[in-house]
Design a protein around this motif. Sequence first.
Motif, PDB file in Angstrom:
ATOM      1  N   GLY A  42       1.634  -7.154  -9.317  1.00 33.86           N
ATOM      2  CA  GLY A  42       0.900  -5.736  -8.656  1.00 33.86           C
ATOM      3  C   GLY A  42       0.453  -5.109  -8.384  1.00 33.86           C
ATOM      4  O   GLY A  42      -0.057  -4.201  -6.879  1.00 33.86           O
ATOM      5  N   GLU A  43      -0.723  -6.864  -7.696  1.00 30.84           N
ATOM      6  CA  GLU A  43      -0.985  -6.664  -6.382  1.00 30.84           C
ATOM      7  C   GLU A  43      -0.304  -6.864  -4.940  1.00 30.84           C
ATOM      8  O   GLU A  43      -1.381  -6.080  -4.121  1.00 30.84           O
ATOM      9  N   LEU A  44       0.295  -7.434  -5.281  1.00 29.92           N
ATOM     10  CA  LEU A  44       1.325  -7.348  -4.050  1.00 29.92           C
ATOM     11  C   LEU A  44       1.712  -5.263  -3.695  1.00 29.92           C
ATOM     12  O   LEU A  44       1.787  -5.283  -2.396  1.00 29.92           O
ATOM     13  N   MET A  45       2.072  -5.032  -5.198  1.00 24.13           N
ATOM     14  CA  MET A  45       2.253  -3.203  -4.391  1.00 24.13           C
ATOM     15  C   MET A  45       0.957  -2.213  -4.575  1.00 24.13           C
ATOM     16  O   MET A  45       1.195  -2.097  -3.036  1.00 24.13           O
ATOM     17  N   GLY A  46      -0.341  -3.026  -4.738  1.00 23.70           N
ATOM     18  CA  GLY A  46      -1.933  -2.597  -4.012  1.00 23.70           C
ATOM     19  C   GLY A  46      -1.807  -3.409  -3.021  1.00 23.70           C
ATOM     20  O   GLY A  46      -2.338  -2.259  -1.814  1.00 23.70           O
ATOM     21  N   ARG A  47      -1.857  -4.112  -2.464  1.00 27.32           N
ATOM     22  CA  ARG A  47      -1.665  -4.779  -1.537  1.00 27.32           C
ATOM     23  C   ARG A  47      -0.992  -3.559  -0.172  1.00 27.32           C
ATOM     24  O   ARG A  47      -1.656  -3.029   1.372  1.00 27.32           O
ATOM     25  N   ASP A  48       0.265  -3.904  -0.441  1.00 32.76           N
ATOM     26  CA  ASP A  48       1.351  -3.140   0.791  1.00 32.76           C
ATOM     27  C   ASP A  48       1.380  -1.652   0.852  1.00 32.76           C
ATOM     28  O   ASP A  48       2.230  -1.192   1.684  1.00 32.76           O
ATOM     29  N   GLY A  49       0.810  -0.766  -0.610  1.00 34.70           N
ATOM     30  CA  GLY A  49       0.738   0.408  -0.114  1.00 34.70           C
ATOM     31  C   GLY A  49       1.626   1.572  -0.806  1.00 34.70           C
ATOM     32  O   GLY A  49       1.038   2.317  -1.042  1.00 34.70           O
ATOM     33  N   ARG A  50       2.329   0.940  -2.038  1.00 36.65           N
ATOM     34  CA  ARG A  50       3.202   1.228  -2.710  1.00 36.65           C
ATOM     35  C   ARG A  50       2.201   2.046  -3.770  1.00 36.65           C
ATOM     36  O   ARG A  50       2.780   2.659  -4.823  1.00 36.65           O
ATOM     37  N   LEU A  51       0.972   1.441  -3.909  1.00 33.19           N
ATOM     38  CA  LEU A  51       0.042   2.351  -4.636  1.00 33.19           C
ATOM     39  C   LEU A  51      -0.858   3.252  -4.196  1.00 33.19           C
ATOM     40  O   LEU A  51      -1.991   3.449  -5.241  1.00 33.19           O
ATOM     41  N   LYS A  52      -0.793   3.241  -3.135  1.00 36.80           N
ATOM     42  CA  LYS A  52      -1.894   4.238  -2.234  1.00 36.80           C
ATOM     43  C   LYS A  52      -1.933   5.906  -2.915  1.00 36.80           C
ATOM     44  O   LYS A  52      -3.471   6.009  -2.335  1.00 36.80           O
ATOM     45  N   LEU A  53      -1.107   6.020  -3.630  1.00 29.38           N
ATOM     46  CA  LEU A  53      -1.711   7.180  -3.799  1.00 29.38           C
ATOM     47  C   LEU A  53      -2.276   7.401  -5.428  1.00 29.38           C
ATOM     48  O   LEU A  53      -3.578   8.062  -5.646  1.00 29.38           O
ATOM     49  N   LEU A  54      -2.216   6.720  -5.801  1.00 28.82           N
ATOM     50  CA  LEU A  54      -3.724   6.079  -6.977  1.00 28.82           C
ATOM     51  C   LEU A  54      -4.547   5.010  -6.492  1.00 28.82           C
ATOM     52  O   LEU A  54      -5.685   5.090  -6.618  1.00 28.82           O
ATOM     53  N   LEU A  55      -5.150   4.455  -5.339  1.00 29.15           N
ATOM     54  CA  LEU A  55      -5.617   3.828  -5.318  1.00 29.15           C
ATOM     55  C   LEU A  55      -6.197   3.844  -3.663  1.00 29.15           C
ATOM     56  O   LEU A  55      -7.717   3.568  -3.640  1.00 29.15           O
ATOM     57  N   GLY A  56      -6.008   5.069  -3.093  1.00 30.89           N
ATOM     58  CA  GLY A  56      -6.580   6.145  -2.295  1.00 30.89           C
ATOM     59  C   GLY A  56      -6.952   5.186  -1.170  1.00 30.89           C
ATOM     60  O   GLY A  56      -6.114   3.935  -0.241  1.00 30.89           O
ATOM     61  N   ARG A  57      -7.765   5.433  -0.141  1.00 29.62           N
ATOM     62  CA  ARG A  57      -7.435   5.144   0.810  1.00 29.62           C
ATOM     63  C   ARG A  57      -9.270   4.721   1.793  1.00 29.62           C
ATOM     64  O   ARG A  57      -9.339   4.533   2.587  1.00 29.62           O
ATOM     65  N   ARG A  58     -10.212   4.407   0.833  1.00 34.31           N
ATOM     66  CA  ARG A  58     -10.995   4.031   0.922  1.00 34.31           C
ATOM     67  C   ARG A  58     -11.003   2.702   1.060  1.00 34.31           C
ATOM     68  O   ARG A  58     -10.631   2.006  -0.167  1.00 34.31           O
ATOM     69  N   PHE A  59     -12.287   1.161   2.119  1.00 31.50           N
ATOM     70  CA  PHE A  59     -11.293   0.403   2.227  1.00 31.50           C
ATOM     71  C   PHE A  59     -13.082  -0.032   2.675  1.00 31.50           C
ATOM     72  O   PHE A  59     -13.819   0.706   3.269  1.00 31.50           O
ATOM     73  N   PRO A  60     -13.378  -1.385   2.407  1.00 29.24           N
ATOM     74  CA  PRO A  60     -12.047  -3.027   2.056  1.00 29.24           C
ATOM     75  C   PRO A  60     -12.011  -1.793   0.963  1.00 29.24           C
ATOM     76  O   PRO A  60     -12.410  -1.735  -0.171  1.00 29.24           O
ATOM     77  N   LYS A  61     -10.638  -2.913   0.654  1.00 29.39           N
ATOM     78  CA  LYS A  61      -9.697  -2.857  -0.888  1.00 29.39           C
ATOM     79  C   LYS A  61     -10.150  -4.639  -1.328  1.00 29.39           C
ATOM     80  O   LYS A  61     -10.001  -5.023  -0.652  1.00 29.39           O
ATOM     81  N   ARG A  62      -9.938  -4.836  -2.909  1.00 32.20           N
ATOM     82  CA  ARG A  62     -10.144  -6.243  -3.428  1.00 32.20           C
ATOM     83  C   ARG A  62      -8.509  -6.288  -4.100  1.00 32.20           C
ATOM     84  O   ARG A  62      -8.076  -5.218  -4.380  1.00 32.20           O
ATOM     85  N   THR A  63      -8.349  -7.578  -4.475  1.00 28.39           N
ATOM     86  CA  THR A  63      -7.672  -8.197  -5.110  1.00 28.39           C
ATOM     87  C   THR A  63      -7.346  -8.743  -5.667  1.00 28.39           C
ATOM     88  O   THR A  63      -8.855  -9.906  -5.997  1.00 28.39           O
ATOM     89  N   GLY A  64      -6.100  -9.418  -7.186  1.00 32.45           N
ATOM     90  CA  GLY A  64      -6.355 -10.188  -8.774  1.00 32.45           C
ATOM     91  C   GLY A  64      -7.049  -9.423  -9.361  1.00 32.45           C
ATOM     92  O   GLY A  64      -8.088  -8.567  -9.557  1.00 32.45           O
ATOM     93  N   ILE A  65      -5.828  -9.565 -10.502  1.00 31.76           N
ATOM     94  CA  ILE A  65      -6.424  -8.482 -11.637  1.00 31.76           C
ATOM     95  C   ILE A  65      -6.875  -9.930 -12.842  1.00 31.76           C
ATOM     96  O   ILE A  65      -7.242  -9.078 -14.574  1.00 31.76           O
TER      97      ILE A  65
END
Length: 308
Positions: A42-65
């Motif tokens: 899921g973190e790969l998907m968050g980082r590469d943009g596949r979840l950008k509709l959910l995560l939005g475009r405010r940066f920086p973003k973080r990783t790890g669950i």
Amino acid sequence: MRAALFDRYGPPEVLYEGTVPDPVVQPGQVLVRVHAASVNGGELMGRDGRLKLLLGRRFPKRTGIDFAGEVVSGPGFEPGAHVWGGLPRGSFGSAAEYVAVAPDRLSASPAGLDLVHAAALPGVGTTAITALRDKARLRPGERLLVRGASGGVGSVAVQLGKAYGAHVTALTSGATLDFVRELGADDALDYRIDPARLGRFDVVLDTRGSTPAAYRRLLGPGGRMVGIAFRSAADVGYLLASSVFGSRRVRFFSGNPTTALFADLAALVESGAVRPVVDTVHPLAAIAEAHRALEAGGVRGKHVVRVV
């Protein structure tokens, strides 16, 4: 504090070690000093943009669950207690020096297990328990097929299937056949085999997500298939329809474990039924390499990011 960050969606190279403010601990939360976190799909998907509709475009973003560490302060735990756990569904940020979480997102980590190895299990271990015990209701003597058996969830599912008394057939790459046999698989086969040659199964756990129809056809009467990955919109549509129609329904879920499930996993580790499998331990500064290694495939267990 130090944390893994990225300033734009993209390949692993967008990740870097940076600094962010220490977490603001809300009333009732537990502050944990993180020793290590693992890298999950899921973190790969968050980082590469596949979840950008959910995560939005405010940066920086973080990783790890998920994470393992020691308690600094908070209710329900003594300072210094070793714990493991995960962030709420949809949250990222455990690849950092500290996390602040509700007590129901934690349990004591397994006695005698160091925190770096412990970090390999919270996310994938609770997913495997939910899939086999709660969704498939796997029973002793049943035949279980695990797709992607050398990966994070798969490597735990092979062990868990044996602990539940099933006959386990593992599909994996040719290079990891011996590895999954060592985990307890009764049969280990190259994943490129024609599914039609595999026979019948009571339960199929699909960690890969491609061509689900071919594997659903392997289910015998009363068979159950649990899917935790999806490769295309067509596959998602098929799985949704299969969860409603027909006698061999497909179960799927999004993990959101809490204390009871983490504690169940700890008990399995302490009993010897499940052990963590660590492919590589990466320092936090090499977070990009950890993501790159998981994307490359051929993983044996988990890539873990050491923070301390």
